[in-house]
Design a protein around this motif. Structure first.
Motif, PDB file in Angstrom:
ATOM      1  N   VAL A   1       0.832  -1.201   0.000  1.00 40.85           N
ATOM      2  CA  VAL A   1       0.000   0.000   0.000  1.00 40.85           C
ATOM      3  C   VAL A   1       0.867   1.251   0.000  1.00 40.85           C
ATOM      4  CG1 VAL A   1      -1.939  -1.100   1.173  1.00 40.85           C
ATOM      5  CG2 VAL A   1      -0.211   0.081   2.507  1.00 40.85           C
ATOM      6  N   CYS A   2       0.312   2.322  -0.514  1.00 43.31           N
ATOM      7  CA  CYS A   2       0.994   3.613  -0.542  1.00 43.31           C
ATOM      8  C   CYS A   2       1.171   4.099   0.899  1.00 43.31           C
ATOM      9  CB  CYS A   2       0.182   4.625  -1.340  1.00 43.31           C
ATOM     10  SG  CYS A   2       0.851   6.308  -1.283  1.00 43.31           S
ATOM     11  N   PRO A   3       2.408   4.462   1.316  1.00 38.33           N
ATOM     12  CA  PRO A   3       2.614   4.941   2.679  1.00 38.33           C
ATOM     13  C   PRO A   3       2.030   6.329   2.920  1.00 38.33           C
ATOM     14  CG  PRO A   3       4.673   4.961   1.445  1.00 38.33           C
ATOM     15  CD  PRO A   3       3.643   4.319   0.568  1.00 38.33           C
ATOM     16  N   VAL A   4       1.627   7.029   1.871  1.00 38.32           N
ATOM     17  CA  VAL A   4       1.056   8.370   2.021  1.00 38.32           C
ATOM     18  C   VAL A   4      -0.446   8.309   2.234  1.00 38.32           C
ATOM     19  CG1 VAL A   4       0.734  10.614   0.907  1.00 38.32           C
ATOM     20  CG2 VAL A   4       2.907   9.407   0.649  1.00 38.32           C
ATOM     21  N   CYS A   5      -1.157   7.548   1.367  1.00 39.05           N
ATOM     22  CA  CYS A   5      -2.622   7.560   1.433  1.00 39.05           C
ATOM     23  C   CYS A   5      -3.248   6.204   1.772  1.00 39.05           C
ATOM     24  CB  CYS A   5      -3.208   8.071   0.121  1.00 39.05           C
ATOM     25  SG  CYS A   5      -2.993   6.940  -1.279  1.00 39.05           S
ATOM     26  N   CYS A   9      -3.081   9.416  -4.815  1.00 38.01           N
ATOM     27  CA  CYS A   9      -2.693  10.682  -4.183  1.00 38.01           C
ATOM     28  C   CYS A   9      -1.613  11.433  -4.942  1.00 38.01           C
ATOM     29  CB  CYS A   9      -2.242  10.447  -2.742  1.00 38.01           C
ATOM     30  SG  CYS A   9      -0.649   9.595  -2.580  1.00 38.01           S
ATOM     31  N   GLY A  10      -0.988  10.801  -5.949  1.00 34.79           N
ATOM     32  CA  GLY A  10       0.035  11.469  -6.735  1.00 34.79           C
ATOM     33  C   GLY A  10       1.436  11.382  -6.162  1.00 34.79           C
ATOM     34  N   ALA A  11       1.611  10.684  -5.060  1.00 36.84           N
ATOM     35  CA  ALA A  11       2.936  10.560  -4.452  1.00 36.84           C
ATOM     36  C   ALA A  11       3.862   9.763  -5.362  1.00 36.84           C
ATOM     37  CB  ALA A  11       2.837   9.875  -3.090  1.00 36.84           C
ATOM     38  N   VAL A  12       5.143  10.140  -5.350  1.00 34.37           N
ATOM     39  CA  VAL A  12       6.163   9.403  -6.084  1.00 34.37           C
ATOM     40  C   VAL A  12       6.915   8.565  -5.059  1.00 34.37           C
ATOM     41  CG1 VAL A  12       8.209   9.576  -7.545  1.00 34.37           C
ATOM     42  CG2 VAL A  12       6.357  11.231  -7.805  1.00 34.37           C
ATOM     43  N   GLU A  58       9.643   3.799  -0.358  1.00 37.29           N
ATOM     44  CA  GLU A  58      10.171   5.026   0.220  1.00 37.29           C
ATOM     45  C   GLU A  58       9.486   6.200  -0.480  1.00 37.29           C
ATOM     46  OE1 GLU A  58      14.578   6.842   0.740  1.00 37.29           O
ATOM     47  OE2 GLU A  58      14.085   6.105  -1.260  1.00 37.29           O
ATOM     48  N   VAL A  59       9.046   7.184   0.293  1.00 39.01           N
ATOM     49  CA  VAL A  59       8.404   8.356  -0.281  1.00 39.01           C
ATOM     50  C   VAL A  59       9.479   9.275  -0.854  1.00 39.01           C
ATOM     51  CG1 VAL A  59       6.936  10.358   0.165  1.00 39.01           C
ATOM     52  CG2 VAL A  59       6.506   8.211   1.360  1.00 39.01           C
ATOM     53  N   VAL A  60       9.391   9.552  -2.166  1.00 32.02           N
ATOM     54  CA  VAL A  60      10.334  10.442  -2.832  1.00 32.02           C
ATOM     55  C   VAL A  60       9.763  11.846  -2.885  1.00 32.02           C
ATOM     56  CG1 VAL A  60      11.533  10.919  -5.007  1.00 32.02           C
ATOM     57  CG2 VAL A  60      11.295   8.568  -4.196  1.00 32.02           C
ATOM     58  N   GLU A  61       8.459  11.938  -3.204  1.00 28.78           N
ATOM     59  CA  GLU A  61       7.822  13.249  -3.338  1.00 28.78           C
ATOM     60  C   GLU A  61       6.339  13.141  -3.014  1.00 28.78           C
ATOM     61  OE1 GLU A  61       6.736  16.252  -6.996  1.00 28.78           O
ATOM     62  OE2 GLU A  61       8.524  15.018  -7.181  1.00 28.78           O
TER      63      GLU A  61
END
Length: 162
Positions: free
Chosen positions: A2-6, A26-29, A39-42
């Motif tokens: 899963v995306c760590p942001v959303c 969510c558009g996270a890179v 790892e969240v880059v952006e």
């Protein structure tokens, strides 16, 4: 994974260590690490408002204003009922459970439905998910109109009002 942001489910088949992955929700890179983690880059700055869905609260109620660009409709629901409905959908506890595992692949999307009462009659919220496809939230209004939004974005927008 899963995306760590959303928290949106991501399909990582075909990606290799070091590859960049875009979260469609969510558009996270993100970057795929050697241990399989992301790892969240952006993180996208100042996300644009969700087109077609507006909400505001007044007292114990929330107004949902839904639009497809041509038609705009508004319904009022109790904050507590909407909060409970969204919680149930997020936890996977709708009134109509997803299809059980079958011998053959299920090519139809799975969904969960929760009904609540609005000022105009019954309102149905349906979470639709299918492996590899966007996780969606549908609103079926008492008028019969249907509006569809990315689940995580709609949840993010509505939760602070409840």
């Amino acid at each position: 994974m899963v995306c760590p942001v959303c928290g949106e489910a991501l399909e990582l088949e075909g990606y290799e260590v070091g590859d960049l992955v875009d979260c469609e929700a969510c558009g996270a890179v993100l970057r795929l690490l050697s241990d399989g983690a992301l790892e969240v880059v952006e993180v996208p700055e100042g996300e644009e408002p969700l087109f077609g869905l507006e909400a505001f609260s007044e007292g114990e109620e929330v107004a949902l204003r839904l639009s497809d660009g041509a038609l705009e409709e508004e319904v009022w629901v109790a904050k507590a009922e909407l909060a409970e409905a969204l919680r149930r959908l997020e936890e996977g506890m709708g009134e109509e459970p997803p299809e059980e595992a079958e011998d053959e692949p299920n090519w139809e999307p799975d969904y969960l439905t929760v009904h609540l009462e609005s000022d105009q009659g019954p309102l149905a919220l349906r979470r639709i998910f299918f492996p590899g496809a966007p996780d969606l939230l549908e609103f079926t209004l008492p008028s019969g109109s249907l509006y569809e939004f990315p689940f995580r974005q709609a949840l993010k927008m509505l939760k602070p009002l409840l």
